[in-house]
Scaffold this active site. Structure first.
Site, PDB file in Angstrom:
ATOM      1  N   ASP A  72       2.264   2.574   3.428  1.00 59.84           N
ATOM      2  CA  ASP A  72       1.461   3.775   3.194  1.00 59.84           C
ATOM      3  C   ASP A  72       1.309   4.610   4.452  1.00 59.84           C
ATOM      4  OD1 ASP A  72      -0.675   5.298   1.550  1.00 59.84           O
ATOM      5  OD2 ASP A  72      -1.809   4.663   3.307  1.00 59.84           O
ATOM      6  N   ASP A 131      -1.381  -0.042  -4.723  1.00 51.60           N
ATOM      7  CA  ASP A 131      -2.641   0.617  -5.054  1.00 51.60           C
ATOM      8  C   ASP A 131      -2.429   2.054  -5.534  1.00 51.60           C
ATOM      9  OD1 ASP A 131      -1.752   1.345  -2.546  1.00 51.60           O
ATOM     10  OD2 ASP A 131      -3.670   1.083  -1.540  1.00 51.60           O
ATOM     11  N   HIS A 132      -1.384   2.681  -5.034  1.00 56.86           N
ATOM     12  CA  HIS A 132      -1.045   4.055  -5.397  1.00 56.86           C
ATOM     13  C   HIS A 132       0.308   4.368  -4.783  1.00 56.86           C
ATOM     14  CE1 HIS A 132      -1.889   4.996  -1.224  1.00 56.86           C
ATOM     15  NE2 HIS A 132      -3.070   4.406  -1.360  1.00 56.86           N
ATOM     16  N   ASP A 166     -10.180  -2.266   6.839  1.00 56.39           N
ATOM     17  CA  ASP A 166      -9.665  -1.117   6.103  1.00 56.39           C
ATOM     18  C   ASP A 166      -9.834  -1.343   4.602  1.00 56.39           C
ATOM     19  OD1 ASP A 166      -8.572   1.367   5.776  1.00 56.39           O
ATOM     20  OD2 ASP A 166      -6.579   0.862   6.531  1.00 56.39           O
ATOM     21  N   HIS A 204      -1.323  10.985  -0.924  1.00 56.42           N
ATOM     22  CA  HIS A 204      -1.110  10.187  -2.134  1.00 56.42           C
ATOM     23  C   HIS A 204      -0.715  11.060  -3.313  1.00 56.42           C
ATOM     24  CE1 HIS A 204      -4.299   7.172  -0.409  1.00 56.42           C
ATOM     25  NE2 HIS A 204      -3.215   7.274   0.347  1.00 56.42           N
ATOM     26  N   HIS A 252       2.609   8.453   4.849  1.00 58.27           N
ATOM     27  CA  HIS A 252       1.758   9.597   5.206  1.00 58.27           C
ATOM     28  C   HIS A 252       2.424  10.431   6.297  1.00 58.27           C
ATOM     29  CE1 HIS A 252      -1.986   9.295   2.981  1.00 58.27           C
ATOM     30  NE2 HIS A 252      -2.056   7.985   3.228  1.00 58.27           N
ATOM     31  N   GLU A 269      -1.568  -7.787   1.803  1.00 61.63           N
ATOM     32  CA  GLU A 269      -1.271  -6.348   1.784  1.00 61.63           C
ATOM     33  C   GLU A 269      -0.226  -5.979   2.826  1.00 61.63           C
ATOM     34  OE1 GLU A 269      -3.467  -1.999   2.348  1.00 61.63           O
ATOM     35  OE2 GLU A 269      -4.113  -3.721   3.540  1.00 61.63           O
ATOM     36  N   SER A 305      -7.133   4.315  -1.400  1.00 64.56           N
ATOM     37  CA  SER A 305      -7.006   2.860  -1.363  1.00 64.56           C
ATOM     38  C   SER A 305      -8.319   2.152  -1.662  1.00 64.56           C
ATOM     39  CB  SER A 305      -6.482   2.408   0.006  1.00 64.56           C
ATOM     40  OG  SER A 305      -5.172   2.880   0.217  1.00 64.56           O
ATOM     41  N   ASP A 310       0.845  -1.191   0.000  1.00 60.90           N
ATOM     42  CA  ASP A 310       0.000   0.000   0.000  1.00 60.90           C
ATOM     43  C   ASP A 310       0.882   1.242   0.000  1.00 60.90           C
ATOM     44  OD1 ASP A 310      -1.838   2.130   0.782  1.00 60.90           O
ATOM     45  OD2 ASP A 310      -3.204   0.537   1.357  1.00 60.90           O
TER      46      ASP A 310
END
Length: 513
Positions: free
Chosen positions: A335, A377-378, A171, A474, A339, A330, A120, A63
């Site tokens: 991720d 995912d990104h 999530d 993101h 952040h 995952e 996500s 992620d």
């Protein structure tokens, strides 16, 4: 019991809302037969049904993992000439990740309205259901219509299924395979019906029996979409959920009723056709904290590679009537630490994810009928490798807030303190006045690599790997893709995230399109 914010809906109504989807895409696998033998042949071999090229699919995603996350983790742990496990996979590509606006049509439609940066949830819906949707939506298209997920289709067609994550299992990424929700925050246990509704999509409030406004935890505990569920998020489930899980034949590790988290030891001894194990009330704990605090309760959590291995072991020993399995894994904390612009933990979580890739790859090499896809995912936060001695992100006055503060272990001090003050000693260019101090910089973060001389330490100007961030959120960058096994060549080159659904569905004979 659920919080008092919860409406007085009955459990019967909530259970009725858990949709069992029938879909034309969920067709039975093609029938294979051996060539007929010649008439009168004396020692004819018995007819056999050869296995299809793909029996299992393992889909792994880091992620928030962009191309730079991969490169930086490689350089940090293996040096400039090294490689991560994922980089040994023979098929390489890149994935576009954009989402769409609410009430948008699909690409090509007159009312198509794209959104350059996905979250996500919409990304998970893209590969699990093959449609573009709006940010925060799960298992519904951009107009709010329920769309079947790949895991639902696989389950309906006789495959074993598994879902593993270092995040809360409710999530976005894991929930994207096991639920349908207008708003990803409708997880439970504390919620209001209004928080689960989206009038911009539906116009009027949906009845509480509609699956799209049923808390994700309620759906997961009742729909039996995944046979093996491992991760975090015990706090999202309660005694009623535990009863539902046990009623559906799950071996429940720990206890939602008493909020007793499962442990690494519980996982190691787990058996059964269906296993449900959550190892933290929130997201799982970062590997760095567990390594630094081996006597802590958090250190009793299993690692992502351990959960991946156990999931494979449980799924591959399925009944002989099973066709194979579909497993999603995952690495969620890449991720969450990106952040927070926490480079140290971001790197270590990327390595932990890569170690899980090795588990899947080792199995696939022996099995020879397993498709492995590794992607993201990104991208998160514009993670970048910059030239040694330079500086960027000067406009930021402080690191972004810790978005994963629910688990205090998931935080560490950035390599630089709170000020975004520019540094003349680590920056070139006329804008940096002579005499500026570098003491308060939080970026870049610097790390030694195996290529550095002995004695070079992290956080010093001598370290060779210099990292910084563009933002605390993101980005719209394409993400890397690596693949191995039968049919993996289909994902080579540049593809969209919805195409991943097509490839996996075809591999499992869920569709012939």
């Amino acid at each position: 019991m659920r919080s008092s914010l919860r409406s007085s809906r009955s459990r019967t109504a909530a259970a009725a809302a858990v949709l069992v989807l029938a879909t034309s895409a969920g067709t039975a696998a093609a029938t294979f037969s051996a060539p007929a033998t010649a008439a009168g042949q004396q020692a004819a071999k018995p007819k056999t049904t050869p296995r299809p090229a793909v029996k299992n699919v393992i889909y792994l995603l880091g992620d928030g993992m962009g191309r730079t996350h991969v490169t930086a983790a490689r350089e940090r742990y293996y040096g400039l000439e090294g490689h991560l496990n994922m980089e040994t996979l023979p098929v390489v590509g890149q994935v576009s990740t954009y989402s769409v606006q609410k009430n948008s049509g699909q690409p090509g439609a007159a009312d198509f309205a794209p959104n350059a940066v996905t979250d996500s949830a919409s990304a998970a819906t893209a590969w699990s259901s093959g449609v573009k949707t709006y940010n925060a939506a799960l298992g519904v298209d951009a107009k709010g219509n329920v769309v079947p997920t790949l895991m639902e289709q696989a389950k309906k067609s006789g495959y074993r299924t598994g879902n593993v994550s270092t995040a809360e299992i409710t999530d976005a990424t894991p929930a994207g395979q096991m639920s349908h929700a207008l708003a990803r925050g409708c997880q439970g246990p504390t919620y209001s019906d209004a928080a689960c509704q989206d009038l911009a999509i539906t116009g009027t409030a949906l009845p509480t029996t509609d699956v799209r406004v049923t808390p994700i935890a309620d759906q997961i505990a009742r729909n039996k979409t995944a046979d093996v569920i491992l991760g975090g998020g015990l706090g999202r489930f309660d005694a009623d959920d535990e009863a539902a899980l046990k009623g559906n034949g799950y071996t429940v590790l720990g206890s939602p009723a008493t909020q007793t988290v499962a442990t690494e030891t519980d996982l190691a001894s787990a058996t059964g056709k269906r296993v449900f194990g959550l190892f933290n009330k929130g997201n799982l704990t970062v590997e760095k904290y567990k390594a630094d605090n081996p006597a802590s309760d958090q250190a009793k959590e299993p690692s992502l590679p351990e959960m991946t291995q156990k999931a494979i072991d449980l799924l591959k020993t399925s009944p002989s009537s099973s066709k194979g399995f579909y497993l999603q894994v995952e690495g969620a904390l890449i991720d969450k630490r990106s952040h927070a612009n926490d480079a140290a933990q971001t790197l270590q979580e990327t390595k932990a994810f890569d170690d899980a890739v090795k588990v899947a790859l080792d199995f696939a090499k022996k099995d020879k009928h397993t498709l492995v896809i590794v992607t993201a995912d990104h991208e998160c936060a514009g993670f970048n490798i910059i030239e040694k001695g330079t500086y960027t992100n000067a406009e930021a006055s402080a690191p972004p807030a810790n978005v994963d503060s629910g688990n205090p272990a998931n935080s560490s001090s950035p390599a630089r303190a709170s000020s975004g003050k520019k540094s003349d000693t680590r920056s070139t260019g006329f804008a940096n006045a002579p005499g500026a101090s570098d003491v308060n910089n939080f970026g870049p973060a610097t790390f030694r690599t195996p290529d550095d001389a002995a004695g070079v330490q992290d956080g010093t100007a001598d370290a060779s790997l210099w990292l910084t961030y563009l933002s605390g959120n993101h980005t719209g960058a394409d993400v890397p893709l690596f693949a191995f096994g039968p049919t993996s060549s289909k994902v080579a080159g540049s593809v969209d995230n919805t195409f991943l659904h097509t490839v996996m569905a075809q591999a499992l004979y869920l569709t012939t399109k």
